[in-house]
Scaffold this motif. Structure first.
Motif, short mmCIF file in Angstrom:
data_model
loop_
_atom_site.label_atom_id
_atom_site.label_comp_id
_atom_site.label_asym_id
_atom_site.label_seq_id
_atom_site.Cartn_x
_atom_site.Cartn_y
_atom_site.Cartn_z
N TYR A 1 -9.35 15.49 11.06
CA TYR A 1 -8.95 14.25 11.73
C TYR A 1 -7.52 13.90 11.32
O TYR A 1 -7.24 13.72 10.14
CB TYR A 1 -9.89 13.10 11.36
N TYR A 2 -6.64 13.81 12.30
CA TYR A 2 -5.23 13.53 12.05
C TYR A 2 -4.94 12.04 12.23
O TYR A 2 -5.43 11.40 13.16
CB TYR A 2 -4.36 14.30 13.05
N GLN A 3 -4.09 11.51 11.35
CA GLN A 3 -3.66 10.11 11.42
C GLN A 3 -2.18 10.06 11.08
O GLN A 3 -1.72 10.77 10.18
CB GLN A 3 -4.46 9.27 10.41
N LEU A 4 -1.44 9.22 11.79
CA LEU A 4 0.00 9.06 11.55
C LEU A 4 0.31 7.60 11.24
O LEU A 4 -0.19 6.70 11.92
CB LEU A 4 0.80 9.49 12.79
N PHE A 5 1.11 7.37 10.20
CA PHE A 5 1.64 6.05 9.88
C PHE A 5 3.16 6.15 9.90
O PHE A 5 3.73 7.09 9.35
CB PHE A 5 1.24 5.60 8.47
N GLN A 6 3.80 5.18 10.51
CA GLN A 6 5.25 5.06 10.44
C GLN A 6 5.52 3.70 9.82
O GLN A 6 4.99 2.69 10.29
CB GLN A 6 5.87 5.15 11.83
N TYR A 7 6.34 3.66 8.77
CA TYR A 7 6.50 2.43 8.01
C TYR A 7 7.86 2.37 7.34
O TYR A 7 8.54 3.37 7.16
CB TYR A 7 5.39 2.31 6.96
N LYS A 8 8.25 1.14 6.97
CA LYS A 8 9.47 0.89 6.21
C LYS A 8 9.06 0.59 4.78
O LYS A 8 8.20 -0.26 4.55
CB LYS A 8 10.24 -0.30 6.78
N ALA A 9 9.68 1.30 3.82
CA ALA A 9 9.28 1.14 2.43
C ALA A 9 10.32 1.74 1.49
O ALA A 9 11.26 2.41 1.93
CB ALA A 9 7.94 1.81 2.19
N ASP A 10 10.11 1.50 0.19
CA ASP A 10 10.91 2.15 -0.84
C ASP A 10 10.29 3.51 -1.15
O ASP A 10 9.13 3.75 -0.83
CB ASP A 10 10.88 1.36 -2.16
N ALA A 11 11.04 4.33 -1.85
CA ALA A 11 10.51 5.64 -2.25
C ALA A 11 9.36 5.47 -3.25
O ALA A 11 8.46 6.31 -3.29
CB ALA A 11 11.62 6.48 -2.87
N LYS A 12 9.36 4.38 -4.02
CA LYS A 12 8.29 4.14 -4.99
C LYS A 12 6.95 3.96 -4.28
O LYS A 12 5.92 4.42 -4.76
CB LYS A 12 8.60 2.90 -5.82
N ILE A 13 6.96 3.29 -3.14
CA ILE A 13 5.73 3.05 -2.39
C ILE A 13 5.20 4.37 -1.82
O ILE A 13 3.99 4.60 -1.79
CB ILE A 13 5.96 2.01 -1.28
N VAL A 14 6.10 5.23 -1.40
CA VAL A 14 5.69 6.55 -0.89
C VAL A 14 5.01 7.33 -2.01
O VAL A 14 3.97 7.97 -1.79
CB VAL A 14 6.91 7.33 -0.35
N ALA A 15 5.53 7.24 -3.22
CA ALA A 15 4.92 7.93 -4.36
C ALA A 15 3.52 7.39 -4.65
O ALA A 15 2.60 8.17 -4.94
CB ALA A 15 5.81 7.78 -5.59
N VAL A 16 3.34 6.08 -4.53
CA VAL A 16 2.02 5.47 -4.74
C VAL A 16 1.04 5.97 -3.68
O VAL A 16 -0.10 6.33 -3.99
CB VAL A 16 2.12 3.93 -4.71
N LEU A 17 1.47 6.00 -2.42
CA LEU A 17 0.61 6.47 -1.33
C LEU A 17 0.22 7.93 -1.54
O LEU A 17 -0.95 8.30 -1.39
CB LEU A 17 1.33 6.30 0.02
N GLU A 18 1.17 8.76 -1.89
CA GLU A 18 0.88 10.18 -2.09
C GLU A 18 -0.03 10.40 -3.29
O GLU A 18 -0.85 11.33 -3.27
CB GLU A 18 2.17 10.98 -2.19
N THR A 19 0.06 9.57 -4.31
CA THR A 19 -0.87 9.65 -5.44
C THR A 19 -2.28 9.33 -4.97
O THR A 19 -3.25 10.00 -5.37
CB THR A 19 -0.44 8.68 -6.56
N ASP A 20 -2.41 8.33 -4.10
CA ASP A 20 -3.73 8.01 -3.53
C ASP A 20 -4.28 9.18 -2.72
O ASP A 20 -5.48 9.46 -2.77
CB ASP A 20 -3.64 6.77 -2.64
N PHE A 21 -3.42 9.84 -1.95
CA PHE A 21 -3.85 11.01 -1.18
C PHE A 21 -4.39 12.10 -2.11
O PHE A 21 -5.41 12.72 -1.84
CB PHE A 21 -2.71 11.58 -0.35
N LYS A 22 -3.67 12.35 -3.21
CA LYS A 22 -4.07 13.41 -4.14
C LYS A 22 -5.41 13.11 -4.80
O LYS A 22 -6.18 14.02 -5.10
CB LYS A 22 -3.00 13.59 -5.23
N ARG A 23 -5.69 11.82 -5.03
CA ARG A 23 -6.92 11.43 -5.72
C ARG A 23 -8.13 11.33 -4.80
O ARG A 23 -9.26 11.24 -5.27
CB ARG A 23 -6.71 10.08 -6.40
#
Length: 132
Positions: free
Chosen positions: A61-83
């Motif tokens: 299942y594919y999902q796309l998000f487009q958003y405005k953020a800092d690089a720190k928020i991207v790191a938090v999101l990717e950590t959630d993906f890994k976990r």
């Protein structure tokens, strides 16, 4: 504070039910908004065939998000993906001005859909020329 625009596509495992998929998507959306990101666009692409097998699965299942953020928020999101074991793959891209323009036109439906009216007009002209 200067914010960049990002696009993240992630693939969820196909063994999830519809409610589990919605729950997972909401979890990641909440991660973004709780950390100060502004969600610009969201697309649910649904169940698609994978180009190659991932974790012994051929679809996801594919999902796309487009958003405005800092690089720190991207790191938090990717950590959630890994976990999260429901996420098979993810990819985050920082959008430049050309990608922003393309993404804006795609979200408005101007890209990826053929204009049907000119095709009908050309077909009608071809038919009248054959009959003449």
């Amino acid at each position: 504070m200067f914010q960049n625009q990002y696009e993240t596509v992630f693939i969820l495992t196909p063994v999830l039910s519809e409610t589990q998929i919605k729950e997972a998507v909401e979890k990641f959306k909440k991660t973004l908004t709780d950390n100060g990101a502004e969600l610009v666009h969201e697309e649910h692409w649904g169940l698609r065939k994978l180009a190659y097998t991932i974790q012994h699965k051929n679809t996801g299942y594919y999902q796309l998000f487009q958003y405005k953020a800092d690089a720190k928020i991207v790191a938090v999101l990717e950590t959630d993906f890994k976990r999260d074991e429901r996420v098979m793959r993810y990819l985050t891209t920082k959008l430049d001005k050309y990608a922003l323009d393309y993404s804006d036109r795609r979200s408005k439906g101007l890209i990826g859909k053929k204009n049907v009216e000119p095709a009908k007009a050309e077909k009608a002209e071809a038919t009248t020329e054959e009959n003449a």
